[in-house]
Write an enzyme that holds these catalytic residues in place. Structure first.
Site, PDB file in Angstrom:
ATOM      1  N   TYR A 144       0.852  -1.197   0.000  1.00  0.00           N
ATOM      2  CA  TYR A 144       0.000   0.000   0.000  1.00  0.00           C
ATOM      3  C   TYR A 144       0.890   1.250   0.000  1.00  0.00           C
ATOM      4  O   TYR A 144       0.767   2.126  -0.863  1.00  0.00           O
ATOM      5  CB  TYR A 144      -0.920  -0.028   1.239  1.00  0.00           C
ATOM      6  CG  TYR A 144      -1.604   1.283   1.532  1.00  0.00           C
ATOM      7  CD1 TYR A 144      -2.718   1.693   0.800  1.00  0.00           C
ATOM      8  CD2 TYR A 144      -1.152   2.130   2.554  1.00  0.00           C
ATOM      9  CE1 TYR A 144      -3.359   2.905   1.077  1.00  0.00           C
ATOM     10  CE2 TYR A 144      -1.783   3.334   2.835  1.00  0.00           C
ATOM     11  CZ  TYR A 144      -2.878   3.715   2.089  1.00  0.00           C
ATOM     12  OH  TYR A 144      -3.494   4.918   2.357  1.00  0.00           O
ATOM     13  N   LYS A 148       1.475   4.131  -2.811  1.00  0.00           N
ATOM     14  CA  LYS A 148       1.047   5.510  -2.509  1.00  0.00           C
ATOM     15  C   LYS A 148       2.204   6.480  -2.802  1.00  0.00           C
ATOM     16  O   LYS A 148       1.990   7.605  -3.237  1.00  0.00           O
ATOM     17  CB  LYS A 148       0.584   5.660  -1.058  1.00  0.00           C
ATOM     18  CG  LYS A 148      -0.718   4.983  -0.690  1.00  0.00           C
ATOM     19  CD  LYS A 148      -1.957   5.488  -1.412  1.00  0.00           C
ATOM     20  CE  LYS A 148      -2.497   6.785  -0.922  1.00  0.00           C
ATOM     21  NZ  LYS A 148      -3.779   7.154  -1.622  1.00  0.00           N
TER      22      LYS A 148
HETATM   23  N1  NDP Z   1      -8.332   5.746   6.057  1.00  0.00           N
HETATM   24  C1  NDP Z   1      -7.182   6.317   6.433  1.00  0.00           C
HETATM   25  O1  NDP Z   1      -6.818   6.333   7.623  1.00  0.00           O
HETATM   26  C2  NDP Z   1      -6.312   6.968   5.407  1.00  0.00           C
HETATM   27  C3  NDP Z   1      -6.641   6.957   4.063  1.00  0.00           C
HETATM   28  N2  NDP Z   1      -5.849   7.593   3.152  1.00  0.00           N
HETATM   29  C4  NDP Z   1      -6.207   7.630   1.738  1.00  0.00           C
HETATM   30  O2  NDP Z   1      -7.516   8.198   1.643  1.00  0.00           O
HETATM   31  C5  NDP Z   1      -8.204   7.686   0.502  1.00  0.00           C
HETATM   32  C6  NDP Z   1      -9.595   7.251   0.911  1.00  0.00           C
HETATM   33  O3  NDP Z   1      -9.494   6.253   1.908  1.00  0.00           O
HETATM   34  P1  NDP Z   1     -10.795   5.622   2.568  1.00  0.00           P
HETATM   35  O4  NDP Z   1     -11.953   6.508   2.369  1.00  0.00           O
HETATM   36  O5  NDP Z   1     -10.388   5.225   3.934  1.00  0.00           O
HETATM   37  O6  NDP Z   1     -10.950   4.305   1.701  1.00  0.00           O
HETATM   38  P2  NDP Z   1     -12.266   3.550   1.191  1.00  0.00           P
HETATM   39  O7  NDP Z   1     -11.854   2.155   0.867  1.00  0.00           O
HETATM   40  O8  NDP Z   1     -13.397   3.729   2.156  1.00  0.00           O
HETATM   41  O9  NDP Z   1     -12.644   4.330  -0.152  1.00  0.00           O
HETATM   42  C7  NDP Z   1     -12.028   4.115  -1.377  1.00  0.00           C
HETATM   43  C8  NDP Z   1     -13.088   3.951  -2.461  1.00  0.00           C
HETATM   44  O10 NDP Z   1     -12.440   3.747  -3.711  1.00  0.00           O
HETATM   45  C9  NDP Z   1     -13.056   2.639  -4.362  1.00  0.00           C
HETATM   46  N3  NDP Z   1     -12.151   2.021  -5.312  1.00  0.00           N
HETATM   47  C10 NDP Z   1     -11.162   1.130  -5.054  1.00  0.00           C
HETATM   48  N4  NDP Z   1     -10.579   0.746  -6.196  1.00  0.00           N
HETATM   49  C11 NDP Z   1     -11.204   1.413  -7.210  1.00  0.00           C
HETATM   50  C12 NDP Z   1     -11.061   1.403  -8.616  1.00  0.00           C
HETATM   51  N5  NDP Z   1     -10.176   0.621  -9.243  1.00  0.00           N
HETATM   52  N6  NDP Z   1     -11.860   2.199  -9.357  1.00  0.00           N
HETATM   53  C13 NDP Z   1     -12.802   2.982  -8.752  1.00  0.00           C
HETATM   54  N7  NDP Z   1     -12.996   3.000  -7.417  1.00  0.00           N
HETATM   55  C14 NDP Z   1     -12.204   2.233  -6.651  1.00  0.00           C
HETATM   56  C15 NDP Z   1     -13.404   1.741  -3.194  1.00  0.00           C
HETATM   57  O11 NDP Z   1     -14.301   0.703  -3.556  1.00  0.00           O
HETATM   58  P3  NDP Z   1     -14.218  -0.702  -2.708  1.00  0.00           P
HETATM   59  O12 NDP Z   1     -14.540  -0.344  -1.296  1.00  0.00           O
HETATM   60  O13 NDP Z   1     -15.221  -1.566  -3.359  1.00  0.00           O
HETATM   61  O14 NDP Z   1     -12.790  -1.170  -2.862  1.00  0.00           O
HETATM   62  C16 NDP Z   1     -13.991   2.740  -2.222  1.00  0.00           C
HETATM   63  O15 NDP Z   1     -15.340   3.030  -2.517  1.00  0.00           O
HETATM   64  C17 NDP Z   1      -7.313   6.585  -0.058  1.00  0.00           C
HETATM   65  O16 NDP Z   1      -6.584   7.099  -1.147  1.00  0.00           O
HETATM   66  C18 NDP Z   1      -6.340   6.264   1.073  1.00  0.00           C
HETATM   67  O17 NDP Z   1      -5.100   5.839   0.579  1.00  0.00           O
HETATM   68  C19 NDP Z   1      -4.725   8.269   3.538  1.00  0.00           C
HETATM   69  C20 NDP Z   1      -4.369   8.317   4.848  1.00  0.00           C
HETATM   70  C21 NDP Z   1      -5.121   7.663   5.891  1.00  0.00           C
HETATM   71  C1  LIG Z   2      -3.110  -2.716  17.090  1.00  0.00           C
HETATM   72  C2  LIG Z   2      -4.474  -2.702  16.569  1.00  0.00           C
HETATM   73  C3  LIG Z   2      -5.206  -3.988  16.454  1.00  0.00           C
HETATM   74  C4  LIG Z   2      -5.024  -1.568  16.245  1.00  0.00           C
HETATM   75  C5  LIG Z   2      -6.370  -1.457  15.582  1.00  0.00           C
HETATM   76  C6  LIG Z   2      -6.504  -0.151  14.889  1.00  0.00           C
HETATM   77  C7  LIG Z   2      -5.844  -0.176  13.523  1.00  0.00           C
HETATM   78  C8  LIG Z   2      -6.763  -0.933  12.596  1.00  0.00           C
HETATM   79  C9  LIG Z   2      -5.578   1.273  13.071  1.00  0.00           C
HETATM   80  C10 LIG Z   2      -4.593   1.992  13.992  1.00  0.00           C
HETATM   81  C11 LIG Z   2      -3.790   2.962  13.125  1.00  0.00           C
HETATM   82  C12 LIG Z   2      -4.535   2.956  11.822  1.00  0.00           C
HETATM   83  C13 LIG Z   2      -3.910   3.500  10.579  1.00  0.00           C
HETATM   84  C14 LIG Z   2      -4.315   3.027   9.321  1.00  0.00           C
HETATM   85  C15 LIG Z   2      -5.306   1.900   9.214  1.00  0.00           C
HETATM   86  C16 LIG Z   2      -5.989   1.494  10.526  1.00  0.00           C
HETATM   87  C17 LIG Z   2      -4.991   1.497  11.681  1.00  0.00           C
HETATM   88  C18 LIG Z   2      -3.862   0.525  11.407  1.00  0.00           C
HETATM   89  C19 LIG Z   2      -3.641   3.484   8.041  1.00  0.00           C
HETATM   90  C20 LIG Z   2      -2.635   2.404   7.675  1.00  0.00           C
HETATM   91  C21 LIG Z   2      -4.651   3.638   6.892  1.00  0.00           C
HETATM   92  C22 LIG Z   2      -4.001   4.078   5.612  1.00  0.00           C
HETATM   93  C23 LIG Z   2      -2.938   5.109   5.750  1.00  0.00           C
HETATM   94  O1  LIG Z   2      -2.631   5.780   4.784  1.00  0.00           O
HETATM   95  C24 LIG Z   2      -2.215   5.275   7.011  1.00  0.00           C
HETATM   96  C25 LIG Z   2      -3.018   4.876   8.230  1.00  0.00           C
HETATM   97  C26 LIG Z   2      -2.164   4.936   9.490  1.00  0.00           C
HETATM   98  C27 LIG Z   2      -2.942   4.611  10.725  1.00  0.00           C
END
Ligand code: NDP
Ligand SMILES: CC(C)=CCC[C@@H](C)[C@H]1CC[C@H]2C3=C(CC[C@]12C)[C@@]1(C)CCC(=O)C[C@@H]1CC3
Length: 345
Positions: A144, A148
């Protein structure tokens, strides 16, 4: 040849708009008077003012029809970070992002805001108050993160003032809030299985957890401030709550808020990391006959046992960013939004 609609500055597209962050972004854009096209592989809701275009972002023709008349694109689609499907990450985050860039240029889009991640500089070792000038991770912690990094490089390099195509990347960290499918549900699942009794390390590590509405605010500010003369062109920006918190205090507050016990017993970081690595290797070896999904992956253990918090002064200075919702209120609102995940619920 198809006629091109004149782009309107209040018409935008959100790629990944059915996901957790994407949907919050769409709701805020609508509230601010934008009309929005969502492009995603699934549709998870309906909202007045939003048109849905279902398709894979690797398909340029499908993208082109969604980008008609659009001047601003947000790209926040990605496979789930918990997946270890290297080919899928490569296809969607790298090849797919090249396709998004081509489609934007062909459709006459003027601005692209990418949702990157602060993790692009994280290698599993402490980051304290990290600024945007930290180098990209040389040994990214998983596929991932690896993709990214490549994705962010592609988007920032595509910024071209002469051609009128501007790009910027937002790097959020640890997004949480109502409807998050990842952080709170994983935590509750682990608690229900009796796996949340232990604190990895001494519990003093500080991290950023960022409320989803603040992340959305950062995206919209970036889009509105992105102009040829602004410093945002081709740059990356950390967007955080600007309130680093002890990882295990945050976890405990969420767990206790939902009626579960807080973790209490300490385990040495390297012991847990070593076990997680062994389990990950075992899962890899057994994959042809058995699907193992360990809760404590090496990536999660690294995130749970190290410092990783980031400085967001560049966003404050260049785009006037300030978190809208403080951490305590954000935790309360998040906990209240998950009645079905409460102990006994
Ligand atoms: N959540 C976090 O803590 C963090 C997230 N990010 C970034 O933020 C962004 C959003 O994350 P988040 O909202 O959590 O993720 P989600 O999985 O909730 O949202 C992503 C969406 O993109 C869709 N998707 C995946 N692949 C494709 C494709 N090939 N074509 C069109 N749509 C697609 C997914 O569908 P489906 O669910 O069916 O796969 C989903 O609806 C991502 O770029 C992630 O890298 C960055 C830092 C932290
Ligand atoms: C140890 C344990 C079981 C923790 C449970 C919580 C975790 C699922 C989250 C804690 C920090 C989170 C995190 C992300 C995903 C969910 C956690 C691991 C990311 C990897 C999501 C995508 C990113 O770009 C960075 C995030 C960092 C923190």
């Amino acid at each position: 040849m198809a006629t091109r609609l004149r782009p309107s500055s209040k018409r935008c597209a959100v790629i990944g708009g059915s996901g957790f962050l994407g949907r919050h972004l769409v709701e805020q854009l609508i509230a601010r008077g934008y009309s929005v096209s969502v492009f995603d592989i699934r549709q998870s809701y309906e909202l007045p003012g939003v048109t849905f275009h279902l398709g894979d972002l690797c398909d340029k023709q499908a993208l082109l029809s969604a980008l008609q008349g659009v001047s601003l694109v947000f790209h926040c689609a990605s496979p789930a970070p918990s997946s270890d499907d290297r080919a899928l990450f490569q296809k969607v985050n790298m090849d797919g992002t090249c396709t998004v860039l081509q489609a934007c240029r062909e459709a006459g889009v003027q601005k692209l805001v990418l949702t990157s991640s602060a993790s692009v500089v994280f290698e599993g070792r402490d980051i304290k108050d990290g600024k945007e000038d930290l180098p990209y991770a040389k040994k990214p912690i998983d596929y991932y993160t690896e993709t990214k990094i490549q994705q962010e490089k592609l988007v920032l390099a595509a910024c071209d003032k002469e051609k009128g195509f501007l790009t910027v990347a937002i790097r959020p960290h640890g997004i949480f809030g109502p409807r998050d499918p990842q952080l709170v549900p994983t935590l509750v699942d682990a608690a229900r299985k009796g796996k949340m009794k232990f604190i990895i390390g001494d519990g003093s590590n500080l991290v950023d957890f960022t409320f989803v509405e603040n992340v959305v605010h950062g995206h919209i500010l970036a889009a509105e401030r992105l102009r040829p003369e602004s410093p945002l062109c081709g740059q990356a920006y950390h967007i955080t709550n600007d309130e680093p918190v002890h990882f295990w205090d945050f976890m405990s507050q969420v767990l206790v808020g939902l009626g579960y016990d807080a973790p209490r017993y300490h385990l040495p970081y390297w012991l847990v990391y070593g076990l997680a690595l062994l389990l990950w290797l075992l899962a890899l070896l057994l994959r042809p006959i058995l699907q193992l999904q360990p809760t404590f992956t090496p990536m999660r253990v690294a995130l749970a046992g190290t410092h990783h918090y980031y400085n967001c002064s560049r966003a404050k200075e260049d785009m006037g960013y300030k978190p809208l919702v403080g951490l305590q209120e954000a935790i309360t609102r998040t906990v209240e939004s998950y009645p079905h995940l409460r102990q006994g619920g």
